[in-house]
Write a protein that holds these residues in place. Structure first.
Motif, PDB file in Angstrom:
ATOM      1  N   GLN A 122       0.836  -1.207   0.000  1.00 41.29           N
ATOM      2  CA  GLN A 122       0.000   0.000   0.000  1.00 41.29           C
ATOM      3  C   GLN A 122       0.871   1.257   0.000  1.00 41.29           C
ATOM      4  O   GLN A 122       0.613   2.212  -0.735  1.00 41.29           O
ATOM      5  CB  GLN A 122      -0.913  -0.002   1.225  1.00 41.29           C
ATOM      6  CG  GLN A 122      -1.961  -1.106   1.223  1.00 41.29           C
ATOM      7  CD  GLN A 122      -2.761  -1.148   2.523  1.00 41.29           C
ATOM      8  OE1 GLN A 122      -2.504  -0.393   3.451  1.00 41.29           O
ATOM      9  NE2 GLN A 122      -3.725  -2.050   2.592  1.00 41.29           N
ATOM     10  N   MET A 123       1.930   1.229   0.824  1.00 40.60           N
ATOM     11  CA  MET A 123       2.819   2.386   0.896  1.00 40.60           C
ATOM     12  C   MET A 123       3.520   2.639  -0.428  1.00 40.60           C
ATOM     13  O   MET A 123       3.656   3.780  -0.884  1.00 40.60           O
ATOM     14  CB  MET A 123       3.866   2.166   1.998  1.00 40.60           C
ATOM     15  CG  MET A 123       3.316   2.223   3.405  1.00 40.60           C
ATOM     16  SD  MET A 123       4.641   1.924   4.622  1.00 40.60           S
ATOM     17  CE  MET A 123       3.765   2.226   6.164  1.00 40.60           C
ATOM     18  N   LEU A 124       3.992   1.547  -1.066  1.00 35.18           N
ATOM     19  CA  LEU A 124       4.691   1.692  -2.342  1.00 35.18           C
ATOM     20  C   LEU A 124       3.756   2.206  -3.427  1.00 35.18           C
ATOM     21  O   LEU A 124       4.141   3.049  -4.254  1.00 35.18           O
ATOM     22  CB  LEU A 124       5.302   0.352  -2.756  1.00 35.18           C
ATOM     23  CG  LEU A 124       6.456  -0.154  -1.883  1.00 35.18           C
ATOM     24  CD1 LEU A 124       6.883  -1.553  -2.304  1.00 35.18           C
ATOM     25  CD2 LEU A 124       7.649   0.795  -1.957  1.00 35.18           C
ATOM     26  N   ALA A 125       2.517   1.700  -3.439  1.00 32.95           N
ATOM     27  CA  ALA A 125       1.542   2.153  -4.437  1.00 32.95           C
ATOM     28  C   ALA A 125       1.265   3.644  -4.270  1.00 32.95           C
ATOM     29  O   ALA A 125       1.197   4.400  -5.256  1.00 32.95           O
ATOM     30  CB  ALA A 125       0.252   1.351  -4.308  1.00 32.95           C
ATOM     31  N   GLU A 126       1.110   4.089  -3.006  1.00 31.50           N
ATOM     32  CA  GLU A 126       0.874   5.509  -2.744  1.00 31.50           C
ATOM     33  C   GLU A 126       2.078   6.353  -3.133  1.00 31.50           C
ATOM     34  O   GLU A 126       1.931   7.450  -3.681  1.00 31.50           O
ATOM     35  CB  GLU A 126       0.546   5.712  -1.269  1.00 31.50           C
ATOM     36  CG  GLU A 126      -0.819   5.173  -0.869  1.00 31.50           C
ATOM     37  CD  GLU A 126      -1.087   5.330   0.619  1.00 31.50           C
ATOM     38  OE1 GLU A 126      -0.270   5.994   1.286  1.00 31.50           O
ATOM     39  OE2 GLU A 126      -2.109   4.795   1.094  1.00 31.50           O
ATOM     40  N   ALA A 127       3.287   5.847  -2.858  1.00 30.75           N
ATOM     41  CA  ALA A 127       4.506   6.581  -3.206  1.00 30.75           C
ATOM     42  C   ALA A 127       4.625   6.758  -4.709  1.00 30.75           C
ATOM     43  O   ALA A 127       4.979   7.836  -5.200  1.00 30.75           O
ATOM     44  CB  ALA A 127       5.731   5.855  -2.649  1.00 30.75           C
ATOM     45  N   LEU A 128       4.326   5.696  -5.454  1.00 30.18           N
ATOM     46  CA  LEU A 128       4.391   5.767  -6.919  1.00 30.18           C
ATOM     47  C   LEU A 128       3.329   6.716  -7.463  1.00 30.18           C
ATOM     48  O   LEU A 128       3.594   7.498  -8.393  1.00 30.18           O
ATOM     49  CB  LEU A 128       4.219   4.369  -7.508  1.00 30.18           C
ATOM     50  CG  LEU A 128       5.398   3.408  -7.286  1.00 30.18           C
ATOM     51  CD1 LEU A 128       5.000   1.980  -7.614  1.00 30.18           C
ATOM     52  CD2 LEU A 128       6.587   3.828  -8.152  1.00 30.18           C
ATOM     53  N   LEU A 129       2.118   6.669  -6.873  1.00 33.78           N
ATOM     54  CA  LEU A 129       1.036   7.545  -7.336  1.00 33.78           C
ATOM     55  C   LEU A 129       1.356   9.003  -7.042  1.00 33.78           C
ATOM     56  O   LEU A 129       1.184   9.882  -7.912  1.00 33.78           O
ATOM     57  CB  LEU A 129      -0.269   7.142  -6.645  1.00 33.78           C
ATOM     58  CG  LEU A 129      -1.524   7.936  -7.048  1.00 33.78           C
ATOM     59  CD1 LEU A 129      -1.804   7.766  -8.542  1.00 33.78           C
ATOM     60  CD2 LEU A 129      -2.728   7.493  -6.231  1.00 33.78           C
ATOM     61  N   ASN A 130       1.860   9.280  -5.825  1.00 33.42           N
ATOM     62  CA  ASN A 130       2.206  10.661  -5.470  1.00 33.42           C
ATOM     63  C   ASN A 130       3.342  11.193  -6.329  1.00 33.42           C
ATOM     64  O   ASN A 130       3.348  12.374  -6.702  1.00 33.42           O
ATOM     65  CB  ASN A 130       2.602  10.725  -3.985  1.00 33.42           C
ATOM     66  CG  ASN A 130       1.426  10.464  -3.063  1.00 33.42           C
ATOM     67  OD1 ASN A 130       0.277  10.667  -3.446  1.00 33.42           O
ATOM     68  ND2 ASN A 130       1.703   9.993  -1.853  1.00 33.42           N
ATOM     69  N   ALA A 131       4.309  10.315  -6.636  1.00 32.61           N
ATOM     70  CA  ALA A 131       5.432  10.741  -7.475  1.00 32.61           C
ATOM     71  C   ALA A 131       4.956  11.065  -8.889  1.00 32.61           C
ATOM     72  O   ALA A 131       5.446  12.010  -9.528  1.00 32.61           O
ATOM     73  CB  ALA A 131       6.493   9.638  -7.511  1.00 32.61           C
ATOM     74  N   GLN A 132       3.990  10.280  -9.368  1.00 31.72           N
ATOM     75  CA  GLN A 132       3.448  10.520 -10.711  1.00 31.72           C
ATOM     76  C   GLN A 132       2.712  11.860 -10.764  1.00 31.72           C
ATOM     77  O   GLN A 132       2.849  12.611 -11.732  1.00 31.72           O
ATOM     78  CB  GLN A 132       2.504   9.382 -11.101  1.00 31.72           C
ATOM     79  CG  GLN A 132       2.018   9.452 -12.546  1.00 31.72           C
ATOM     80  CD  GLN A 132       1.137   8.273 -12.885  1.00 31.72           C
ATOM     81  OE1 GLN A 132       0.791   7.481 -12.043  1.00 31.72           O
ATOM     82  NE2 GLN A 132       0.784   8.157 -14.154  1.00 31.72           N
ATOM     83  N   LYS A 133       1.954  12.160  -9.704  1.00 32.92           N
ATOM     84  CA  LYS A 133       1.197  13.420  -9.681  1.00 32.92           C
ATOM     85  C   LYS A 133       2.123  14.627  -9.575  1.00 32.92           C
ATOM     86  O   LYS A 133       1.892  15.664 -10.201  1.00 32.92           O
ATOM     87  CB  LYS A 133       0.225  13.417  -8.507  1.00 32.92           C
ATOM     88  CG  LYS A 133      -0.945  12.451  -8.669  1.00 32.92           C
ATOM     89  CD  LYS A 133      -1.855  12.505  -7.447  1.00 32.92           C
ATOM     90  CE  LYS A 133      -3.034  11.548  -7.606  1.00 32.92           C
ATOM     91  NZ  LYS A 133      -3.903  11.558  -6.391  1.00 32.92           N
ATOM     92  N   SER A 134       3.157  14.498  -8.732  1.00 31.58           N
ATOM     93  CA  SER A 134       4.059  15.628  -8.496  1.00 31.58           C
ATOM     94  C   SER A 134       5.265  15.643  -9.422  1.00 31.58           C
ATOM     95  O   SER A 134       6.087  16.554  -9.349  1.00 31.58           O
ATOM     96  CB  SER A 134       4.546  15.608  -7.050  1.00 31.58           C
ATOM     97  OG  SER A 134       5.254  14.398  -6.775  1.00 31.58           O
ATOM     98  N   GLU A 135       5.354  14.594 -10.283  1.00 32.62           N
ATOM     99  CA  GLU A 135       6.472  14.473 -11.226  1.00 32.62           C
ATOM    100  C   GLU A 135       7.815  14.519 -10.502  1.00 32.62           C
ATOM    101  O   GLU A 135       8.750  15.216 -10.886  1.00 32.62           O
ATOM    102  CB  GLU A 135       6.400  15.582 -12.283  1.00 32.62           C
ATOM    103  CG  GLU A 135       5.151  15.512 -13.155  1.00 32.62           C
ATOM    104  CD  GLU A 135       5.136  16.577 -14.240  1.00 32.62           C
ATOM    105  OE1 GLU A 135       6.032  17.459 -14.206  1.00 32.62           O
ATOM    106  OE2 GLU A 135       4.252  16.518 -15.111  1.00 32.62           O
TER     107      GLU A 135
END
Length: 637
Positions: free
Chosen positions: A112-125
């Motif tokens: 769950q943490m990794l999925a959120e980290a990847l999603l946040n990184a994608q949004k914030s580039e």
């Protein structure tokens, strides 16, 4: 395919190291060499799971099957490995299954943490990264190893904030780590005391008093020429009979005397601790009780003989304890730490489960039998290789020189040890285990008393028993039966009190039932939110159940009380007609309890909660009333 072969090779290499380490007595733990074994096992399990290996036996562990092959190939390298094979496989199985449970708990959260980290990184580039707090949460709360978190995150292309993790670890250390005494040998003006101090000659094996010269004095860590009465001081002598803390044995206590003309006493220093620094420099810590102490003075150094004897008794007893443990629970167990004090001994050892009462009794009987044998101890100084070849046990993690001291209780124990010991086992007099407990995964601890400390322990217990007999007015052999009767009487009284409280709560509920009001137009729902004074949680439950029957379906009831100082109890009871509207008691009561500094939950129809702030109960109940009116009005119209 290349990566798969590499992973298989890693598992094979790790298993070879693991098998030989466990055979040598290094069991998985969280400290020292034991942690190396634990990390090797965890990495092998992790890689096996990456390869799709989820278990090879009925219990789900696959490492023992591979370890069996390693053991089969071991005789030409180390014959002892095969003889210890059964214990090695058992330890591997336990550790693997324990770690698999940890993995299963942590992997879900980590995903769950990794999925959120990847999603946040994608949004914030930005580059995906797990925060130090997240890594620490996995490690501290779920026991998920940092190295596994790093490995899994790397496979998903996510970095981890190790600096942030170290900050969290340091914060925890500050909160939980006990202060340790650190000997600081520093002088003013940047001088280096180490250049002026030689190793201290230890005379304490042969004598408890000796003439010595004061080489240096330290006051608050600073080098001084003299120290006056009342000062706390650290004294460095050219030679000493005082034992400095090492090998688990605490430092000697005693006195330093300064005399003039061999008769007139001019200074007295009370020594309360002795530590080693800079290798073999003995630092005598004490207080100037009389006079003035100066560098260059000759002193009479005298060890407290009674306290030294207590330490000797407990140190020899630890050697006997280790031998008894190996006889009773297996040769695989080994020492993981110890404390030899004046009032007790403490012995840490590697083992996977609590010792049974029968095993503890057998250990005590063995040791007391050896004490009764009156065996003379033998002490030798020999080369490290000769000592190991003779079968002497060495403490893992200890550093030994080329020449070592071997302490032997013939036919019982032989260990490398620099501590002080009795001359004959009969000096120990008696041995008693006072506690056995786990202190870490795979590490157990025994505390025991011997010699004079044993006598004091028995006398204290005897005094307590006499007081108990006097209070209960029974003989010692009748105490257990009398206590059982009292406990049964107490349970009966408590049940009667609980029943009376429930009746009182029901009576109170019958008095407030008339305060219920209706909510809704198309469907009338009875609502009651009231305070029940100081009734406890069980009484609140009885009151809520009575009101549900009295008000009938549909009805929503919330009750609160302050049963004790600094304590709040809450209960929510919803009939089926209310639950069918989509309103659940368990979800409703949680936010209300938070207002009182607590929380709670339960089933859709019934839930209980608590808090620590009684002063907010009135506001909490008012919010419960308002929220119920709003949600029920909306649902029932």
């Amino acid at each position: 395919m290349i990566e798969q072969k590499l992973n298989l090779k890693i598992i094979g290499d790790h298993l070879r190291a693991i098998v030989y380490l466990i055979s040598d007595g290094v069991l998985p733990s969280n400290i020292g060499r034991g942690y190396v074994v634990r990390r090797l096992i965890r990495r092998a399990v992790r890689i096996g799971r990456l390869l799709g290996v989820s278990g090879g036996g009925e219990d789900g562990a696959f490492l023992p099957a591979i370890a069996e092959k390693v053991i089969e190939m071991s005789p030409h390298i180390d014959p002892d490995v095969k003889a210890r094979g059964h214990g090695i496989l058992d330890e591997l199985q336990r550790e693997e299954l324990r770690f698999v449970q940890t993995l299963e708990r942590g992997e879900k959260l980590l995903d769950q943490m990794l999925a959120e980290a990847l999603l946040n990184a994608q949004k914030s580039e930005t580059l995906p990264c797990l925060s130090g707090k997240e890594v620490f949460l996995l490690y501290d709360t779920f026991g998920f190893p940092v190295e596994i978190t790093t490995e899994v995150a790397g496979e998903r292309g996510v970095k981890i904030d190790m600096d942030g993790f170290e900050v969290e670890m340091e914060n925890q250390r500050r909160q939980s780590q006990a202060a340790h005494n650190i000997v600081k040998l520093a002088v003013e003006n940047g001088g280096d005391l180490a250049e002026n101090v030689h190793d201290t000659e230890f005379l304490g094996y042969d004598t408890l008093s000796a003439r010595a010269v004061v080489e240096s004095l330290l006051l608050n860590g600073k080098s001084v020429i003299q120290v006056s009465e009342g000062s706390e001081v650290e004294v460095l002598l050219n030679k000493t009979p005082f034992y400095a803390e090492s090998g688990g044995q605490i430092g000697d206590h005693g006195f330093l005397y300064v005399t003039q003309d061999q008769s007139k006493q001019t200074a007295v220093v009370q020594i309360k601790d002795v530590q080693k620094s800079l290798g073999s420099v003995f630092v005598h810590k004490g207080t100037i009780r009389e006079g003035v102490l100066e560098v260059g003075r000759e002193v009479e150094a005298a060890v407290d003989a009674k306290l030294r004897q207590r330490a000797k008794v407990h140190h020899t007893a630890t050697h006997l304890l280790q031998s008894a443990l190996k006889k009773v629970i297996g040769q695989e167990t080994s020492q993981a730490g110890s404390l030899v004090a004046f009032d007790r001994l403490r012995f840490d050892f590697n083992f996977h489960r609590p010792l049974l009462d029968g095993e503890l009794e057998e250990i005590e009987n063995l040791i007391n039998g050896w004490i009764g044998d009156g065996t003379l101890l033998k002490t030798k100084v020999m080369s490290l290789n000769d000592a190991k070849e003779s079968g002497a046990i060495a403490m893992f993690g200890e550093k030994y020189g080329e020449q070592v001291r071997v302490v032997e209780v013939p036919g019982v124990s032989m260990e490398l040890c620099g501590g002080t010991h009795v001359s004959n086992t009969s000096e120990i007099r008696a041995f008693k285990i006072i506690s056995e407990q786990g202190i870490a995964s795979g590490i157990r601890r025994i505390e025991a008393v011997a010699g004079e400390a044993f006598i004091e322990y028995i006398n204290a217990r005897d005094s307590q028993m006499k007081l108990l007999c006097s209070t209960l007015k029974v003989k010692a052999e009748e105490v257990t039966a009398r206590v059982d009767n009292l406990l049964e009487e107490l349970r009966t009284v408590r049940n009667e009190v609980s029943a009376l409280r429930a009746k009182a709560a029901v009576y109170k509920a019958s008095m407030i039932a008339s305060k219920a009001f209706s909510v809704g137009t198309s469907k009338k729902i009875r609502v009651l939110v009231e305070s029940m004074d100081d009734f406890d949680a069980d009484a609140l439950k009885s009151a809520a159940e009575y009101l549900m029957d009295t008000l009938q379906d549909p009805a929503a009831i919330v009750l609160g009380s302050c049963p004790d100082e600094g304590k709040v109890s809450l209960v929510a009871a919803f009939t089926p007609g209310v639950v069918d509207l989509g309103i659940q008691a368990g979800k409703f009561i949680g936010p209300i309890a938070k207002l009182c500094g607590g929380g709670g939950g339960g089933r859709p129809n019934f839930a209980q909660a608590g808090g620590r702030k009684p002063e907010y109960l009135t506001n909490a109940l008012e919010k419960a009333r308002t929220d119920l009116i709003l949600v029920l009005t909306e649902k029932a119209n």
